[in-house]
Design a protein around this motif. Structure first.
Motif, PDB file in Angstrom:
ATOM      1  N   TYR A  53     -21.913  -6.216  20.871  1.00 39.29           N
ATOM      2  CA  TYR A  53     -20.675  -6.947  20.551  1.00 39.29           C
ATOM      3  C   TYR A  53     -19.468  -6.264  21.206  1.00 39.29           C
ATOM      4  O   TYR A  53     -18.589  -6.924  21.761  1.00 39.29           O
ATOM      5  CB  TYR A  53     -20.496  -7.014  19.040  1.00 39.29           C
ATOM      6  CG  TYR A  53     -19.271  -7.785  18.599  1.00 39.29           C
ATOM      7  CD1 TYR A  53     -19.320  -9.162  18.413  1.00 39.29           C
ATOM      8  CD2 TYR A  53     -18.064  -7.123  18.369  1.00 39.29           C
ATOM      9  CE1 TYR A  53     -18.204  -9.868  18.018  1.00 39.29           C
ATOM     10  CE2 TYR A  53     -16.944  -7.820  17.975  1.00 39.29           C
ATOM     11  CZ  TYR A  53     -17.011  -9.203  17.792  1.00 39.29           C
ATOM     12  OH  TYR A  53     -15.889  -9.894  17.411  1.00 39.29           O
TER      13      TYR A  53
ATOM     14  N   LYS B 183     -18.990  -7.029  24.689  1.00 44.45           N
ATOM     15  CA  LYS B 183     -18.631  -8.443  24.877  1.00 44.45           C
ATOM     16  C   LYS B 183     -19.810  -9.295  25.346  1.00 44.45           C
ATOM     17  O   LYS B 183     -19.628 -10.375  25.896  1.00 44.45           O
ATOM     18  CB  LYS B 183     -17.448  -8.580  25.847  1.00 44.45           C
ATOM     19  CG  LYS B 183     -16.176  -7.900  25.343  1.00 44.45           C
ATOM     20  CD  LYS B 183     -15.020  -8.115  26.293  1.00 44.45           C
ATOM     21  CE  LYS B 183     -13.758  -7.437  25.761  1.00 44.45           C
ATOM     22  NZ  LYS B 183     -12.600  -7.650  26.660  1.00 44.45           N
TER      23      LYS B 183
ATOM     24  N   TYR C 205     -21.830 -11.311  23.750  1.00 45.89           N
ATOM     25  CA  TYR C 205     -21.906 -11.921  22.417  1.00 45.89           C
ATOM     26  C   TYR C 205     -23.236 -12.637  22.188  1.00 45.89           C
ATOM     27  O   TYR C 205     -23.729 -12.663  21.055  1.00 45.89           O
ATOM     28  CB  TYR C 205     -20.732 -12.880  22.233  1.00 45.89           C
ATOM     29  CG  TYR C 205     -19.397 -12.220  22.399  1.00 45.89           C
ATOM     30  CD1 TYR C 205     -19.031 -11.138  21.607  1.00 45.89           C
ATOM     31  CD2 TYR C 205     -18.486 -12.649  23.372  1.00 45.89           C
ATOM     32  CE1 TYR C 205     -17.813 -10.507  21.763  1.00 45.89           C
ATOM     33  CE2 TYR C 205     -17.263 -12.027  23.539  1.00 45.89           C
ATOM     34  CZ  TYR C 205     -16.933 -10.957  22.732  1.00 45.89           C
ATOM     35  OH  TYR C 205     -15.719 -10.345  22.894  1.00 45.89           O
ATOM     36  N   GLN C 206     -23.831 -13.201  23.219  1.00 44.91           N
ATOM     37  CA  GLN C 206     -25.108 -13.895  23.041  1.00 44.91           C
ATOM     38  C   GLN C 206     -26.215 -12.907  22.685  1.00 44.91           C
ATOM     39  O   GLN C 206     -27.026 -13.164  21.795  1.00 44.91           O
ATOM     40  CB  GLN C 206     -25.461 -14.660  24.326  1.00 44.91           C
ATOM     41  CG  GLN C 206     -26.713 -15.515  24.202  1.00 44.91           C
ATOM     42  CD  GLN C 206     -26.595 -16.561  23.115  1.00 44.91           C
ATOM     43  OE1 GLN C 206     -25.635 -17.328  23.069  1.00 44.91           O
ATOM     44  NE2 GLN C 206     -27.570 -16.599  22.216  1.00 44.91           N
TER      45      GLN C 206
ATOM     46  N   ALA D 247     -25.769  -9.927  21.325  1.00 40.80           N
ATOM     47  CA  ALA D 247     -25.465  -9.437  19.979  1.00 40.80           C
ATOM     48  C   ALA D 247     -25.894 -10.458  18.934  1.00 40.80           C
ATOM     49  O   ALA D 247     -26.452 -10.097  17.882  1.00 40.80           O
ATOM     50  CB  ALA D 247     -23.972  -9.137  19.860  1.00 40.80           C
ATOM     51  N   LEU D 248     -25.648 -11.735  19.200  1.00 37.56           N
ATOM     52  CA  LEU D 248     -26.019 -12.800  18.258  1.00 37.56           C
ATOM     53  C   LEU D 248     -27.529 -12.827  18.034  1.00 37.56           C
ATOM     54  O   LEU D 248     -27.998 -12.952  16.892  1.00 37.56           O
ATOM     55  CB  LEU D 248     -25.528 -14.142  18.806  1.00 37.56           C
ATOM     56  CG  LEU D 248     -25.771 -15.373  17.924  1.00 37.56           C
ATOM     57  CD1 LEU D 248     -25.026 -15.246  16.620  1.00 37.56           C
ATOM     58  CD2 LEU D 248     -25.346 -16.639  18.663  1.00 37.56           C
TER      59      LEU D 248
ATOM     60  N   ASN E 217     -20.864 -10.829  11.035  1.00 40.75           N
ATOM     61  CA  ASN E 217     -20.844 -10.524  12.464  1.00 40.75           C
ATOM     62  C   ASN E 217     -21.341 -11.696  13.306  1.00 40.75           C
ATOM     63  O   ASN E 217     -20.907 -11.885  14.445  1.00 40.75           O
ATOM     64  CB  ASN E 217     -21.684  -9.278  12.746  1.00 40.75           C
ATOM     65  CG  ASN E 217     -20.982  -8.010  12.289  1.00 40.75           C
ATOM     66  OD1 ASN E 217     -19.862  -8.058  11.807  1.00 40.75           O
ATOM     67  ND2 ASN E 217     -21.646  -6.886  12.419  1.00 40.75           N
TER      68      ASN E 217
ATOM     69  N   ASN F 243     -18.415 -13.738  13.789  1.00 40.94           N
ATOM     70  CA  ASN F 243     -17.552 -13.174  14.841  1.00 40.94           C
ATOM     71  C   ASN F 243     -18.058 -13.549  16.229  1.00 40.94           C
ATOM     72  O   ASN F 243     -17.275 -13.881  17.121  1.00 40.94           O
ATOM     73  CB  ASN F 243     -17.506 -11.650  14.701  1.00 40.94           C
ATOM     74  CG  ASN F 243     -16.666 -11.200  13.524  1.00 40.94           C
ATOM     75  OD1 ASN F 243     -15.984 -12.007  12.905  1.00 40.94           O
ATOM     76  ND2 ASN F 243     -16.723  -9.934  13.203  1.00 40.94           N
ATOM     77  N   CYS F 244     -19.381 -13.477  16.409  1.00 40.60           N
ATOM     78  CA  CYS F 244     -19.954 -13.826  17.715  1.00 40.60           C
ATOM     79  C   CYS F 244     -19.690 -15.295  18.053  1.00 40.60           C
ATOM     80  O   CYS F 244     -19.272 -15.620  19.167  1.00 40.60           O
ATOM     81  CB  CYS F 244     -21.456 -13.557  17.715  1.00 40.60           C
ATOM     82  SG  CYS F 244     -21.902 -11.806  17.673  1.00 40.60           S
ATOM     83  N   TYR F 245     -19.930 -16.169  17.092  1.00 39.78           N
ATOM     84  CA  TYR F 245     -19.680 -17.589  17.328  1.00 39.78           C
ATOM     85  C   TYR F 245     -18.204 -17.840  17.641  1.00 39.78           C
ATOM     86  O   TYR F 245     -17.862 -18.652  18.506  1.00 39.78           O
ATOM     87  CB  TYR F 245     -20.109 -18.409  16.113  1.00 39.78           C
ATOM     88  CG  TYR F 245     -21.586 -18.714  16.059  1.00 39.78           C
ATOM     89  CD1 TYR F 245     -22.250 -19.200  17.178  1.00 39.78           C
ATOM     90  CD2 TYR F 245     -22.317 -18.525  14.891  1.00 39.78           C
ATOM     91  CE1 TYR F 245     -23.611 -19.477  17.127  1.00 39.78           C
ATOM     92  CE2 TYR F 245     -23.680 -18.810  14.840  1.00 39.78           C
ATOM     93  CZ  TYR F 245     -24.321 -19.283  15.960  1.00 39.78           C
ATOM     94  OH  TYR F 245     -25.653 -19.571  15.931  1.00 39.78           O
TER      95      TYR F 245
ATOM     96  N   LYS G  46     -16.072 -15.752  19.013  1.00 39.25           N
ATOM     97  CA  LYS G  46     -15.779 -15.272  20.364  1.00 39.25           C
ATOM     98  C   LYS G  46     -16.347 -16.203  21.431  1.00 39.25           C
ATOM     99  O   LYS G  46     -15.811 -16.293  22.532  1.00 39.25           O
ATOM    100  CB  LYS G  46     -16.358 -13.865  20.547  1.00 39.25           C
ATOM    101  CG  LYS G  46     -15.655 -12.785  19.736  1.00 39.25           C
ATOM    102  CD  LYS G  46     -14.268 -12.504  20.266  1.00 39.25           C
ATOM    103  CE  LYS G  46     -13.635 -11.316  19.564  1.00 39.25           C
ATOM    104  NZ  LYS G  46     -12.270 -11.054  20.063  1.00 39.25           N
TER     105      LYS G  46
END
Length: 532
Positions: free
Chosen positions: A345, A348, A350-351, A353-354, A372, A375-377, A379
């Motif tokens: 995350y 950056k 994000y995918q 991390a998701l 979290n 947060n990813c969604y 971003k």
């Protein structure tokens, strides 16, 4: 380079001589190991395990180095007056609360160890010496008026108590009480007088303290300042605290060298336990290699995790998120996987991390995982999914302020976006209507233009008809004149003058008039002169 903190531990290796010099019998299960060579093998295994344990006791270390540090060794005790006179309200909200506020200022600005006492007729300890400022403030805030049991103030008893506890510097926050004479007994006394004018004492029940039908008025007693090394009337700002500390509590630093290093004892300790386990238990030779491989893999995964986690945490705190992710990924642990997702995350990604967050199934981490994921969604611009994740997180922990804040922020963003889209749709609709109106007007203009053209055509047709009539009339006249001439020729004896008949209309004038009228027609809306 590896060094040992306790090298004298290697003297314990002398006992290995006994193991090989004397014929020590080992208890071995004959049903499992019947070969005598196995007995010798177990001796060597036990010896190797013993050596590893001795090495661990010697504490091997690496990267050994010394660091110079400056340690503040200054100590001071703070004493709070909790007698009834401290309930006077000449300072806001009263003297007791104001004194506690001044003590908090002192705690914030003083670098050293602080102890807290409270006193009236007797003195008692609230906190011993400590550098934990949050704890000191908490204990101080819980000193309430319910502790006030007497109306007097005994400063001499406070000095004796401080002397018994070994305190040498004592800062007193008081209105001075009724002290007239005081023996400081070798203690450095510092006083901050609380109050500024005579004032009544407001009791906890809301009534004013009275005696013999008269309201009791208490003033500050500046007589105590004569016995203080430093004394001043407390002000509304922090200048008095700064002056007190700067003049009397300068930093007393002790230069000390601290040795830091990396411990390695865990490795020989783990090997030693493994070898002892093999030596004391009878394991068939065929199973032993498999056992060593299996146990070695598990030992590596479990025993070294603490070191990897330490390195990963250090890399994360230093914002080296790629390194922290690589280290966390090598640890087979739910918390480590969660931290690895956090590292992604921060990078950056994000995918990635998701995906990591979604793979975590630990119930204790479910709320944090959902937060979290939200947060990813967010971003990634997937507002609806982010809102749902925050709502799911709040179902587990309704007190999560961060989730509430993010949820409200995204809902507000979504509403603003919808309003903007509605406005754009409305503008597009209006533009479309305006375009339709313009087209209608254009069509109307074209119709008018067509009508004007039709009118022009009718006029042109009338003009042509008139021309035909004039031409026909002219031909009729010419024919008549020819007949007359013919008659004159035939009748030579009769001389007649030709009759000149003037046309009733002039063709050119009529055409010019029609053309002129055509050019004088008004232009329709939307047309230009070029259209003509």
């Amino acid at each position: 380079m590896v060094s040992f903190l306790y090298p004298y531990s290697f003297l314990l290796l002398v006992f290995l001589v006994l193991l090989f010099k004397k014929n020590i019998q080992l208890q071995i299960n004959p049903k499992i190991i019947i070969n005598k060579s196995n007995i010798k093998f177990k001796k060597y295994i036990l010896a190797l395990g013993y050596v590893c344990l001795v090495i661990a006791l010697a504490r091997p270390v690496t990267d050994k180095k010394e660091i110079n540090t400056h340690i503040n060794i200054k100590k001071v005790a703070l004493a709070l007056d909790i007698s009834r006179s401290m309930l006077a309200e000449d300072v806001y909200p009263n003297r007791l609360t104001f004194a506690k506020h001044k003590m908090e200022q002192f705690i914030d600005k003083f670098n050293g160890e602080i102890a807290i006492l409270a006193f009236s007729n007797t003195a008692f300890l609230i906190s011993p010496y400590t550098t934990d400022k949050n704890t000191l403030k908490y204990l101080l805030s819980n000193i309430d008026t319910k502790y006030i049991t007497s109306s007097g103030t005994d400063f001499q008893n406070l000095i004796k108590t401080a002397k018994k506890m070994g305190y040498t510097d004592l800062v007193v926050f008081s209105d001075g009480g009724d002290v007239k004479k005081l023996d400081t007994m070798g203690i450095n006394l510092y006083v901050l007088l609380i109050g500024n004018k005579p004032s009544p004492i407001k009791l906890p029940n809301g009534r004013l303290l009275s005696k013999d039908g008269k309201i009791v008025m208490v003033n500050i007693n500046k007589n105590i300042l004569k016995y203080a090394k430093f004394g001043v009337v407390a002000s509304n700002n922090d200048k008095d605290i700064k002056e007190l500390i700067s003049q009397n509590f300068q930093k007393v630093n002790s230069n000390k060298k601290i040795v830091v290093y990396k411990e390695l004892f865990i490795y020989p300790l783990a090997l030693g336990i493994l070898f002892l386990f093999i030596g004391f238990y009878s394991i068939p030779k065929k199973i032993l290699p498999i056992f060593l491989i299996f146990f070695g893999i598990n030992a590596k995964a479990g025993i070294l995790d603490w070191y990897k986690i330490k390195e990963a945490n250090s890399a994360y705190q230093q914002h080296n998120y790629q390194k922290s992710y690589n280290l966390y990924s090598k640890i087979d642990n739910v918390n480590a996987k969660f931290d690895a997702a956090n590292s992604m995350y921060k990078l950056k990604n994000y995918q990635k991390a998701l995906d990591l967050y979604k793979s975590i199934k630990a119930p204790l981490l479910k709320e944090k995982v959902l937060y979290n994921i939200g947060n990813c969604y967010a971003k990634m611009g997937k507002i609806d999914k982010a809102i749902k994740s925050y709502e799911d997180a709040l179902k587990i922990d309704p007190k999560d302020k961060d989730a509430k804040y993010n949820l409200e922020l995204l809902k507000k963003h979504k509403n603003n976006k919808n309003n903007k889209n509605n406005k754009n749709n409305k503008n597009n609709k209006n533009n479309k209507n305006n375009k339709n109106n313009k087209n209608e007007q254009q069509n109307k203009s074209n119709q008018n233009k067509h009508s004007d053209k039709s009118t022009q055509n009718n006029k042109n047709s009338n003009k042509q008809n008139k021309k035909k009539d004039l031409k026909k009339s002219q031909n009729h006249l010419d024919k008549k004149q020819n007949n007359i001439k013919k008659q004159q020729i035939q009748n030579k004896q009769i001389k007649l003058q030709p009759i000149q008949i003037k046309p009733q209309n002039n063709i050119n004038n009529i055409f010019n008039k029609v053309k002129s009228q055509t050019l004088m027609l008004p232009l329709s809306k939307g047309e230009s002169k070029n259209d003509w």
